[in-house]
Write a protein that holds these residues in place. Structure first.
Motif, short mmCIF file in Angstrom:
data_model
loop_
_atom_site.label_atom_id
_atom_site.label_comp_id
_atom_site.label_asym_id
_atom_site.label_seq_id
_atom_site.Cartn_x
_atom_site.Cartn_y
_atom_site.Cartn_z
N VAL A 11 32.43 46.30 38.33
CA VAL A 11 31.08 45.78 38.55
C VAL A 11 31.10 44.64 39.55
N ALA A 12 32.09 43.74 39.42
CA ALA A 12 32.20 42.61 40.33
C ALA A 12 32.43 43.09 41.76
N THR A 13 33.27 44.13 41.91
CA THR A 13 33.53 44.68 43.24
C THR A 13 32.26 45.25 43.84
N THR A 14 31.48 45.96 43.02
CA THR A 14 30.22 46.52 43.49
C THR A 14 29.25 45.43 43.92
N LEU A 15 29.18 44.38 43.11
CA LEU A 15 28.30 43.26 43.44
C LEU A 15 28.73 42.59 44.74
N ALA A 16 30.04 42.46 44.93
CA ALA A 16 30.55 41.85 46.16
C ALA A 16 30.16 42.68 47.37
N ALA A 17 30.25 44.02 47.23
CA ALA A 17 29.89 44.90 48.33
C ALA A 17 28.41 44.78 48.65
N LEU A 18 27.58 44.72 47.60
CA LEU A 18 26.15 44.59 47.81
C LEU A 18 25.81 43.25 48.45
N ALA A 19 26.49 42.20 48.01
CA ALA A 19 26.23 40.88 48.58
C ALA A 19 26.64 40.84 50.05
N SER A 20 27.76 41.49 50.36
CA SER A 20 28.23 41.52 51.75
C SER A 20 27.23 42.25 52.64
N ALA A 21 26.71 43.38 52.13
CA ALA A 21 25.74 44.15 52.91
C ALA A 21 24.46 43.35 53.09
N ALA A 22 24.04 42.65 52.03
CA ALA A 22 22.82 41.86 52.11
C ALA A 22 22.95 40.73 53.12
N SER A 23 24.16 40.16 53.20
CA SER A 23 24.37 39.03 54.11
C SER A 23 24.26 39.45 55.56
N LEU A 24 24.41 40.75 55.83
CA LEU A 24 24.32 41.24 57.20
C LEU A 24 22.90 41.63 57.56
N GLN A 25 21.99 41.65 56.59
CA GLN A 25 20.60 41.98 56.87
C GLN A 25 19.98 40.89 57.73
N ALA A 26 19.11 41.30 58.66
CA ALA A 26 18.43 40.32 59.50
C ALA A 26 17.28 39.69 58.73
N VAL A 27 17.11 38.40 58.89
CA VAL A 27 15.99 37.70 58.30
C VAL A 27 15.20 37.02 59.41
N VAL A 28 13.91 36.84 59.19
CA VAL A 28 13.05 36.20 60.17
C VAL A 28 13.04 34.70 59.91
N VAL A 29 13.38 33.94 60.92
CA VAL A 29 13.39 32.48 60.81
C VAL A 29 12.32 31.92 61.75
N ASN A 30 11.48 31.04 61.23
CA ASN A 30 10.40 30.44 62.01
C ASN A 30 10.84 29.11 62.60
N TYR A 31 10.45 28.88 63.85
CA TYR A 31 10.78 27.64 64.54
C TYR A 31 9.50 27.05 65.14
#
Length: 239
Positions: A11-31
């Motif tokens: 389960v921890a390995t799966t969560l790590a994989a999901l977290a890694s994939a999420a960290s690569l998602q683009a987010v919109v940052v306002n300036y």
């Protein structure tokens, strides 16, 4: 117990994989760029956004008939204005205006951004209508019919490029008058005069970019999940 441990590790390995994939998602940052401050006339002015991460350099020019006559950027309490080579700079002549010549401001961003809003901090002459273009070349169009028209109602914030997700290197702004034909344009010959006090922009960045507000969420989520799994394991051992 070994079976439980293996399951927990899985389960921890799966969560790590999901977290890694999420960290690569683009987010919109306002300036935001704030230009309201008293300064001097110069050929260009450079600013850094808040939060830092995007820069912009602002230059000016002015069109007299079919000839570019040159201009300087001024910074005032009401925002950025323009004094062209044929103006004294007194009164409203130091605004981005269309009285006589047509003044332009060119904003060059690094890196490219999606421009969201513009704030007028001062209105001069008869109104503060303006045109804008977004491009990657810095070209200053002389045909106002090719621009997007903003029929302003005075000082305040105005949306730009609503619904766009395209990132651009240049924003070009020209003052009225707005006597040309086209949908949404006033058919008058009023001279526009305005100062631009701020710009709101955004850009897509990786979720794990340092300084990005969302960047730590996946790490926090993973740490919390692993801590919870450890608590479950300890409880099973005690039982």
């Amino acid at each position: 117990m070994k079976s439980v441990t293996r399951k927990l590790l899985g389960v921890a390995t799966t969560l790590a994989a999901l977290a890694s994939a999420a960290s690569l998602q683009a987010v919109v940052v306002n300036y935001t760029f704030n230009f309201s401050a008293n300064g001097t006339l110069s050929n260009s002015k450079s600013f850094v956004s808040s939060p830092s991460g995007v820069g912009v350099t602002v230059t000016a020019d002015s069109l007299n008939g079919n000839s570019w006559v040159g201009a300087q950027v001024g910074q005032y309490s009401g925002g950025l204005g323009v004094t062209n080579s044929q103006e004294s700079g007194s009164g409203d002549s130091h605004t981005l205006d269309g009285s006589g010549n047509r003044d332009y401001l060119v904003f060059q961003f690094a890196p490219a951004v999606d421009v969201n809003s513009l704030t007028i901090g001062y209105e001069g002459y008869q109104d503060s209508n303006f045109y804008y273009w977004l491009n990657n070349t810095g070209t200053k169009p002389t045909d106002l019919n090719t621009g997007s028209f903003v029929n302003s109602t005075g000082t305040g914030s105005y949306n730009i490029a609503v619904g766009s997700t395209t990132e651009w290197t240049y924003l070009v702004i020209a003052a009225g008058p707005d006597y040309i034909t086209g949908s949404g344009r006033n058919q008058d010959t009023n001279s526009s005069g305005l100062k631009i006090s701020s710009l709101g922009v955004s850009r897509n960045v990786p979720n794990n970019t340092p300084g990005v507000p969302d960047g730590g969420r996946t790490v926090l989520f993973l740490g919390s999940a692993i801590a919870a799994l450890g608590l479950v394991a300890r409880r099973r051992k005690v039982a």
